[in-house]
Design an enzyme around this catalytic site. Structure first.
Site, PDB file in Angstrom:
ATOM      1  CG  ASP A   1      -1.602  -1.163   1.599  1.00  0.00           C
ATOM      2  OD1 ASP A   1      -1.558  -2.111   0.818  1.00  0.00           O
ATOM      3  OD2 ASP A   1      -2.229  -1.178   2.665  1.00  0.00           O
TER       4      ASP A   1
ATOM      5  CD  GLU B   1      -6.962  -5.156   3.997  1.00  0.00           C
ATOM      6  OE1 GLU B   1      -6.355  -5.831   4.834  1.00  0.00           O
ATOM      7  OE2 GLU B   1      -6.677  -5.187   2.786  1.00  0.00           O
TER       8      GLU B   1
ATOM      9  CD1 TRP C   1      -4.333  -7.456  -0.212  1.00  0.00           C
ATOM     10  CD2 TRP C   1      -2.341  -8.455  -0.007  1.00  0.00           C
ATOM     11  NE1 TRP C   1      -3.512  -6.613   0.513  1.00  0.00           N
ATOM     12  CE2 TRP C   1      -2.289  -7.210   0.658  1.00  0.00           C
ATOM     13  CE3 TRP C   1      -1.201  -9.253  -0.011  1.00  0.00           C
ATOM     14  CZ2 TRP C   1      -1.139  -6.753   1.297  1.00  0.00           C
ATOM     15  CZ3 TRP C   1      -0.051  -8.799   0.630  1.00  0.00           C
ATOM     16  CH2 TRP C   1      -0.036  -7.565   1.271  1.00  0.00           C
TER      17      TRP C   1
END
Ligand code: FRU
Length: 818
Positions: A344, A523, A613
């Site tokens: 990120d 998230e 991911w």
């Protein structure tokens, strides 16, 4: 005429060769002696060499004589003596192949070399004389060696010296030092190991030590060998490191001699004076020498194991291909970490003329592991300069995602009447009692524009014991309520907290349970207000990334909500089951926006992590892994009476255009596709396509290999897609090779596509950013052909532009070595 004459010891190295059936240690008889090895290395490469030495009238002496001869070394000046036996050295190798010695030389035949044995006439006419210090340990060899050196100096012959220190052979260290000093007065080339340099100069700092030697002895070229790390050199006005080659060493005997032989060979081949060598020439000569040294360690013995030019060149080529492959997907337009893992984007803030990009980073490996904040700085959002790691894990855990704000009015009290940067991030560790993951929010601050960071003493500043997933705070100043607002995620919902000092936070609201997509954990939130077109109205945008779920082929992706923020909580404008995706590609995750972009600029700029991911830890990128998307400007527009987000890369990206070609009114049919040949891996393509005929249109980006990336539009299904199933390397994960896309309605029978192609990704924007698709790709070669085609009938390209692009790295296409 001879190229190089070497003077000094020849001896037998007995290297360990396992145990006999009776369990006794066995030794293999390997001809050696440092100067003899250098001569053999040189003649193996094609130099004409001779050796000046003495051996005993024994079997070993004959063996040495024969071996030198068969290695191509002229032995007319290797004489036999019966005053002593041939010198022997027993070598003991440890597990790494490193050596220690027991010498049998009390005395040894080589020390009986006399001045009268030195062929002064031959020395005068050769190109270089190579010598070491071991022929200086005893008389008469010491005087003989000095005689040779003085003759060479007088005749202007290049002198190469390797002290090759073996303390066991000297009366005392002081005597060794004095003799080495004598030699250095005459040397033009000096090769030393790190230990030797530190013995001679008293410093283990190679740069300092070599400078001292250069100044004191006026040595033209000093090379410090650094084992498998390579070497360091210092020559007139320049110095530098040249990386070595990693090999499986079985015997390091002769590595330094092979190195020196290779170097001398190249120096003589080059013919220019040592003072005129460029850094490129130095680095290519020393790469050759490093490779020669590495190769000899993969074989037992030295004198008879020296590598050939072909073997060395093959090794260099193999390694450079490996390096190329390791970096062939390194993006030329997108940000990527200098090495190792990145996920990120974090702490995006504009402050005093610079855009800061922090990011989740594991600096010691290319898979996700304890998180640090990497850091890079840019003036234009396009070219990034890597900065030192900003935040390291500490007693509260690893440093997960978070944000940065400028504390303009020192509301935190951390800046002594000035302003500075505050990072608000998640500290992640394991709860000492429950052993469950624990995520708490902490602060760090910097008063020097983000260079040095201090963790706040009162960390963590926000903890909720009942929450396991509680992370990724995004903070902004909310002028209406005159306080800081934090949006943060808690598993299946977002929470809002408020604070006046960034240190004490109170919960003001929650949003999200049952709203939008919950196919993965929530998230990386963001919350900001944007104008809707130029209506004068504005709306709030809440961005939420959702993690991977095994049942979801899409993996991790980012959704957004449109609504209101009343200072306490978010209110969704749309029904709870209405899902809005930021990007319909597979590789745009955890995107957040820059804070503090000045009002005159007024842009809301987002950047995402360009991976997923689902397979992020497996992508075939080599020495680094994980890049960012292009930075994009976000806007709101009304579509069919509801407000949606649009995005386009920042205008600064246009500076990368280096050449452009345009076409207008091109009719494409299955028989007459539009084809533009090229050999490029960085492209921008803009196409206005008339699809009123109802035909499916493809833009194919084809490489010289087999890879093809297809960007297509199907007017019947109203579907824009990317097909990366044959895009090059795809087999690292079963979900990677796929075709996917988004619903998109043509406007008056036309679509507009803007495409950015990089070595590791393609970004597609349709109808001015109403739909975006961002995908990683790993093509097997640069794009050779852009082909626009249809499945059956015709489509018209109203206009097509192809821009070739410059890389953000300098020089173009070549990675800066950090
Ligand atoms: C999102 C994320 C965040 C977390 C970080 C850890 O990609 O899982 O929620 O803070 O990555 O690296």
């Amino acid at each position: 005429m001879l190229d190089v004459i070497a003077i000094g010891e020849v001896l037998i190295d007995f290297t360990p060769a396992g145990r006999s059936a009776g369990g006794n240690e066995q030794f293999e008889c390997n001809p050696g002696g440092a100067p003899a090895n250098v001569a053999a290395a040189l003649s193996r490469l094609g130099s004409r060499t001779a050796m000046i030495s003495k051996v005993g009238e024994d079997q070993f002496g004959s063996l040495l004589h024969r071996t030198l001869l068969s290695s191509g070394v002229d032995v007319s000046d290797v004489s036999f003596t019966n005053e002593a036996n041939t010198t022997l050295a027993f070598v003991h190798l440890d597990d790494q192949g490193d050596r220690s010695f027991s010498f049998f030389r009390k005395p040894g035949a080589d020390t009986f070399l006399h001045s009268k044995d030195v062929p002064l006439g031959r020395i005068e006419t050769c190109k270089a004389l190579h010598f070491g210090s071991l022929s200086m340990t005893h008389e008469p060899a010491r005087t003989a060696t000095r005689t040779a050196v003085l003759k060479a100096k007088e005749a202007g012959v290049l002198l190469s010296f390797d002290p090759n220190i073996r303390f066991a052979l000297w009366e005392s260290k002081e005597e060794a030092r004095q003799n080495i000093y004598w030699c250095m007065n005459y040397a033009d080339i000096l090769k030393v190991s790190e230990e030797e340099l530190s013995f001679i100069t008293g410093t283990s700092d190679v740069e300092k030590g070599s400078l001292e030697l250069q100044q004191q002895f006026e040595i033209a070229l000093i090379v410090v060998t650094l084992a498998e790390k390579g070497c360091y050199y210092r020559v007139a006005g320049q110095d530098g490191y040249v990386p070595g080659f990693k090999v499986k060493a079985i015997d390091t005997t002769g590595a330094g001699d092979a190195f020196l032989g290779c170097l001398l060979h190249k120096v003589l081949e080059n013919e220019s004076s040592l003072h005129d060598l460029t850094s490129q020439q130095m680095s290519s000569m020393l790469t050759f020498a490093n490779a020669g040294a590495a190769l000899v360690t993969t074989r037992k013995g030295a004198l008879g194991s020296m590598p050939t030019t072909d073997e060395i060149n093959q090794m260099i080529e193999f390694e450079s291909n490996k390096q190329f492959n390791a970096d062939r997907f390194r993006p030329g337009l997108h940000f990527s970490p200098p090495s190792n893992w990145a996920n990120d984007p974090n702490g995006l803030v504009y402050y005093e003329g610079s855009y800061h990009l922090f990011y989740q980073h594991h600096p010691f490996g290319s898979k996700w592991a304890p998180m640090h904040w990497g850091h890079a700085v840019s003036q234009d959002l396009v070219h990034w300069e890597h900065a030192p790691i900003a935040l390291f894990p500490d007693e509260h855990g690893a440093i997960f995602s978070g944000c940065c704000v400028v504390d303009w009015n020192n509301s935190s009290g951390l800046f002594e009447d000035s302003h500075g940067l505050i990072a608000i991030f998640t500290h992640a560790d394991i709860h000492p009692e429950t052993r469950q993951p624990r995520q708490r929010q902490s602060l760090a601050y910097s008063s020097d524009k983000g260079q040095i960071w201090h963790k706040y003493d009162g960390n963590p500043v926000l903890a909720e014991d009942d929450l396991i997933d509680f992370r990724d705070p995004k903070v902004f100043w909310h002028p209406q309520s005159e306080r800081w607002v934090m949006v943060i995620v808690a598993g299946d919902h977002a929470r809002f907290y408020a604070s006046t000092n960034l240190r004490e936070w109170s919960l003001t609201g929650e949003f999200g349970k049952g709203e939008g997509s919950h196919e993965g954990v929530w998230e990386c939130p963001d919350l900001f207000e944007l104008p809707v077109d130029d209506t004068g109205n504005s709306k709030w945008v809440l961005i939420i990334s959702i993690g991977d779920h095994p049942d979801c082929p899409e993996g991790s992706r980012t959704q957004y909500f449109i609504g209101e923020f009343d200072g306490n909580t978010f209110i969704n404008d749309n029904p709870a089951d209405h899902i809005l995706w930021q990007d319909y590609g597979r590789d745009n995750y955890a995107g957040v926006t820059w804070s503090d972009i000045p009002e005159q600029d007024g842009r809301r700029v987002i950047i995402g992590w360009m991976s997923n991911w689902k397979y992020a830890n497996e992508t075939p990128t080599g020495s680094w892994r994980g890049a960012m998307t292009l930075p994009r400007v976000l806007s709101l527009t009304s579509e069919d009476e509801s407000v949606v987000l649009t995005q386009m890369p920042v205008r600064e990206i246009q500076q990368l255009r280096k050449g452009s070609v345009n076409w207008k009114e091109v009719t494409v049919t299955p028989e007459t596709p539009f084809i533009k040949k090229m050999n490029e891996d960085l492209l921008e393509i803009e196409a206005d396509i008339d699809i009123r005929s109802g035909e499916e249109v493809h833009i194919g980006l084809k490489s010289s290999g087999l890879s093809e990336i297809v960007i297509g539009y199907d007017p019947v299904q109203q579907w824009l897609f990317i097909d990366r199933s044959k895009s090059g390397v795809t087999d690292f994960h079963p979900s990677f090779a796929c075709k996917h896309g988004a619903k998109m309605v043509a406007k008056n029978g036309k679509i507009k596509l803007q495409i950015w192609l990089d070595r590791n990704a393609v970004e597609v924007y349709a109808n001015n950013g109403l739909v975006a698709l961002t995908d990683q790709i790993f093509p097997d070669a640069p794009i050779e052909k852009v082909e626009v085609s249809t499945q059956s009938g015709q489509v018209v390209l109203d206009s097509l532009q192809i821009h070739t692009l410059k890389s953000i790295h300098i020089p173009d296409g070549v990675l800066e070595q950090k």
